[in-house]
Design a protein around this motif. Structure first.
Motif, PDB file in Angstrom:
ATOM      1  N   LYS A  89       3.081  -7.822   6.615  1.00  0.00           N
ATOM      2  CA  LYS A  89       3.241  -6.518   5.981  1.00  0.00           C
ATOM      3  C   LYS A  89       2.912  -6.621   4.495  1.00  0.00           C
ATOM      4  O   LYS A  89       3.513  -7.420   3.771  1.00  0.00           O
ATOM      5  CB  LYS A  89       4.684  -6.011   6.140  1.00  0.00           C
ATOM      6  CG  LYS A  89       5.133  -5.815   7.576  1.00  0.00           C
ATOM      7  CD  LYS A  89       6.578  -5.390   7.640  1.00  0.00           C
ATOM      8  CE  LYS A  89       7.058  -5.250   9.078  1.00  0.00           C
ATOM      9  NZ  LYS A  89       8.494  -4.862   9.156  1.00  0.00           N
ATOM     10  N   THR A  90       1.935  -5.822   4.080  1.00  0.00           N
ATOM     11  CA  THR A  90       1.607  -5.724   2.659  1.00  0.00           C
ATOM     12  C   THR A  90       1.298  -4.260   2.362  1.00  0.00           C
ATOM     13  O   THR A  90       1.255  -3.418   3.256  1.00  0.00           O
ATOM     14  CB  THR A  90       0.380  -6.583   2.298  1.00  0.00           C
ATOM     15  OG1 THR A  90      -0.804  -5.981   2.859  1.00  0.00           O
ATOM     16  CG2 THR A  90       0.528  -8.004   2.816  1.00  0.00           C
ATOM     17  N   ARG A  91       1.051  -3.964   1.123  1.00  0.00           N
ATOM     18  CA  ARG A  91       0.653  -2.603   0.765  1.00  0.00           C
ATOM     19  C   ARG A  91      -0.780  -2.314   1.197  1.00  0.00           C
ATOM     20  O   ARG A  91      -1.201  -1.152   1.206  1.00  0.00           O
ATOM     21  CB  ARG A  91       0.785  -2.400  -0.747  1.00  0.00           C
ATOM     22  CG  ARG A  91       2.225  -2.322  -1.230  1.00  0.00           C
ATOM     23  CD  ARG A  91       2.286  -2.049  -2.733  1.00  0.00           C
ATOM     24  NE  ARG A  91       1.590  -0.827  -3.091  1.00  0.00           N
ATOM     25  CZ  ARG A  91       2.128   0.392  -3.053  1.00  0.00           C
ATOM     26  NH1 ARG A  91       3.390   0.533  -2.660  1.00  0.00           N
ATOM     27  NH2 ARG A  91       1.440   1.447  -3.410  1.00  0.00           N
ATOM     28  N   ILE A  92      -1.514  -3.345   1.597  1.00  0.00           N
ATOM     29  CA  ILE A  92      -2.896  -3.137   2.039  1.00  0.00           C
ATOM     30  C   ILE A  92      -2.942  -2.893   3.545  1.00  0.00           C
ATOM     31  O   ILE A  92      -3.555  -1.927   4.008  1.00  0.00           O
ATOM     32  CB  ILE A  92      -3.766  -4.346   1.669  1.00  0.00           C
ATOM     33  CG1 ILE A  92      -3.777  -4.518   0.149  1.00  0.00           C
ATOM     34  CG2 ILE A  92      -5.190  -4.167   2.209  1.00  0.00           C
ATOM     35  CD1 ILE A  92      -4.530  -5.731  -0.321  1.00  0.00           C
ATOM     36  N   ARG A  94      -0.662  -2.753   7.268  1.00  0.00           N
ATOM     37  CA  ARG A  94       0.606  -2.732   7.985  1.00  0.00           C
ATOM     38  C   ARG A  94       0.369  -2.075   9.349  1.00  0.00           C
ATOM     39  O   ARG A  94      -0.558  -1.285   9.502  1.00  0.00           O
ATOM     40  CB  ARG A  94       1.667  -1.954   7.206  1.00  0.00           C
ATOM     41  CG  ARG A  94       3.048  -2.034   7.835  1.00  0.00           C
ATOM     42  CD  ARG A  94       4.110  -1.509   6.902  1.00  0.00           C
ATOM     43  NE  ARG A  94       4.316  -2.385   5.762  1.00  0.00           N
ATOM     44  CZ  ARG A  94       5.431  -2.422   5.033  1.00  0.00           C
ATOM     45  NH1 ARG A  94       6.452  -1.639   5.344  1.00  0.00           N
ATOM     46  NH2 ARG A  94       5.529  -3.223   4.004  1.00  0.00           N
ATOM     47  N   LEU A 114       5.899   5.466   4.185  1.00  0.00           N
ATOM     48  CA  LEU A 114       5.142   4.301   4.652  1.00  0.00           C
ATOM     49  C   LEU A 114       3.640   4.581   4.621  1.00  0.00           C
ATOM     50  O   LEU A 114       2.855   3.756   4.144  1.00  0.00           O
ATOM     51  CB  LEU A 114       5.570   3.945   6.074  1.00  0.00           C
ATOM     52  CG  LEU A 114       4.893   2.729   6.712  1.00  0.00           C
ATOM     53  CD1 LEU A 114       5.194   1.464   5.911  1.00  0.00           C
ATOM     54  CD2 LEU A 114       5.350   2.566   8.154  1.00  0.00           C
ATOM     55  N   ASP A 116       2.048   6.815   2.826  1.00  0.00           N
ATOM     56  CA  ASP A 116       1.604   7.024   1.457  1.00  0.00           C
ATOM     57  C   ASP A 116       1.526   5.709   0.683  1.00  0.00           C
ATOM     58  O   ASP A 116       0.711   5.571  -0.242  1.00  0.00           O
ATOM     59  CB  ASP A 116       2.563   7.994   0.753  1.00  0.00           C
ATOM     60  CG  ASP A 116       2.012   8.472  -0.570  1.00  0.00           C
ATOM     61  OD1 ASP A 116       0.837   8.900  -0.618  1.00  0.00           O
ATOM     62  OD2 ASP A 116       2.759   8.431  -1.571  1.00  0.00           O
ATOM     63  N   GLY A 117       2.337   4.723   1.080  1.00  0.00           N
ATOM     64  CA  GLY A 117       2.390   3.471   0.335  1.00  0.00           C
ATOM     65  C   GLY A 117       1.570   2.350   0.940  1.00  0.00           C
ATOM     66  O   GLY A 117       1.642   1.208   0.468  1.00  0.00           O
ATOM     67  N   THR A 118       0.797   2.620   1.985  1.00  0.00           N
ATOM     68  CA  THR A 118      -0.005   1.591   2.634  1.00  0.00           C
ATOM     69  C   THR A 118      -1.468   2.003   2.632  1.00  0.00           C
ATOM     70  O   THR A 118      -1.800   3.131   3.005  1.00  0.00           O
ATOM     71  CB  THR A 118       0.453   1.375   4.096  1.00  0.00           C
ATOM     72  OG1 THR A 118       1.864   1.136   4.112  1.00  0.00           O
ATOM     73  CG2 THR A 118      -0.276   0.195   4.715  1.00  0.00           C
ATOM     74  N   MET A 119      -2.353   1.097   2.243  1.00  0.00           N
ATOM     75  CA  MET A 119      -3.769   1.437   2.180  1.00  0.00           C
ATOM     76  C   MET A 119      -4.335   1.723   3.570  1.00  0.00           C
ATOM     77  O   MET A 119      -5.020   2.724   3.783  1.00  0.00           O
ATOM     78  CB  MET A 119      -4.565   0.300   1.521  1.00  0.00           C
ATOM     79  CG  MET A 119      -6.036   0.621   1.336  1.00  0.00           C
ATOM     80  SD  MET A 119      -6.919  -0.708   0.468  1.00  0.00           S
ATOM     81  CE  MET A 119      -6.104  -0.631  -1.139  1.00  0.00           C
ATOM     82  N   LEU A 121      -2.787   1.884   7.441  1.00  0.00           N
ATOM     83  CA  LEU A 121      -1.643   1.804   8.343  1.00  0.00           C
ATOM     84  C   LEU A 121      -2.143   1.972   9.775  1.00  0.00           C
ATOM     85  O   LEU A 121      -2.623   3.039  10.158  1.00  0.00           O
ATOM     86  CB  LEU A 121      -0.622   2.900   8.017  1.00  0.00           C
ATOM     87  CG  LEU A 121       0.601   2.986   8.930  1.00  0.00           C
ATOM     88  CD1 LEU A 121       1.433   1.703   8.849  1.00  0.00           C
ATOM     89  CD2 LEU A 121       1.452   4.201   8.567  1.00  0.00           C
TER      90      LEU A 121
END
Length: 293
Positions: A89-92, A94, A114, A116-119, A121
């Motif tokens: 799991k990373t912001r890039i 998930r 989730l 909005d915060g993941t490049m 998903l």
């Protein structure tokens, strides 16, 4: 971007899954890619010109074909499985993978944060639902899933012929084939049972000329319906469902295939749970609750 990598069944399920994500994306200005729509992409004006099946809709430089789309789907599917199993799991990157009965509300604050915060998903599963925005964005959803003109033309020609000598056009979905095994044949009905139901539908319209548009996933015999005013559909996956959407009423066993037609065309639907019961058509589309909530 939300990338859909789950195949929850056939056309109807795939359309409703995609549509729920669309409702969420439209309302929250998210981007979507749906490589899992590879089998059906070529039938629609939006996805037919976009290799990635994206929202907002746009044309890709290369459209590919069924084979290359399938490869792209497989790549994303196995990448998602790898992310899930490794718990990476990373912001890039998930991934969310649901069991069949597990549900995620796309309109929940947790999912929105989730996404909005993941490049990128990745989403795999059936019960991703946005009951809040599905009805709100219904017209935009219908517009996104407009079939190619060639299919629309064929549907329009069929419906024009069908309405030449009737006041009420009733779509009849005879789901055989896979329904002989689905739920141990619970909703598999014999042809003579459909015929008796059609007679009861006729009796509901004593002063009107009723005609039946019959579509099935198994070839049917015209002789079995000789006593009715009827016409067979085009025997085409997309043309049949969008022909149902232009009927006045639809009858068929519980299926997202006819549910989609009823939703798309605002058509009252009777889902046959008891083949001997009196038909009761759902004119409020309450049946959508199973697909959006």
């Amino acid at each position: 971007m939300i990338t859909i990598v789950g195949k929850p069944g056939q056309l109807g399920n795939s359309l409703f899954l995609f549509a729920n994500f669309l409702a969420c994306a439209i309302e929250n200005n998210f981007n979507i890619a749906n490589p899992a729509f590879d089998e059906y992409a070529e039938y629609f004006q939006t996805t037919g010109r976009d290799f990635f099946c994206r929202y907002p809709a746009r044309a890709s430089l290369w459209r590919g074909n069924r084979w290359t789309r399938k490869i792209f789907f497989s790549f994303n599917y196995y990448l998602t499985r790898l992310l899930v199993r490794s718990r990476f799991k990373t912001r890039i990157f998930r991934a969310i993978a649901l069991d069949w009965e597990e549900q995620v509300r796309l309109d929940s604050p947790e999912f929105l944060a989730l996404a909005d915060g993941t490049m990128i998903l990745f989403a795999q599963g059936w019960l991703f639902r946005d009951g809040t925005n599905f009805n709100k964005q219904a017209d935009a959803i219908r517009a996104f899933f407009e079939p190619l003109e060639v299919f629309q033309h064929n549907v329009d020609r069929l419906i024009l012929r069908a309405r030449e000598d009737c006041d009420v056009l009733v779509g009849v979905h005879i789901r055989h084939g896979d329904y002989k095994r689905f739920l141990d044949g619970k909703y598999f009905y014999e042809v003579d049972e459909y015929a008796r139901l059609m007679e009861r539908v006729e009796e509901m319209h004593p002063n009107q000329r009723v005609k039946f548009l019959i579509c099935s996933n198994v070839k049917q015999s015209a002789a079995d319906f000789a006593r009715f005013n009827f016409i067979f559909g085009n025997d085409h996956l997309i043309e049949d469902v969008y022909s149902f959407a232009k009927c006045d009423l639809i009858v068929g066993p519980p299926s997202t295939y006819t549910m989609w037609a009823a939703f798309y065309g605002h058509v009252p639907l009777y889902m046959i749970e008891d083949i001997e019961a009196e038909p009761c058509f759902d004119r409020t589309q309450s049946f959508l609750a199973a697909s959006i909530k």
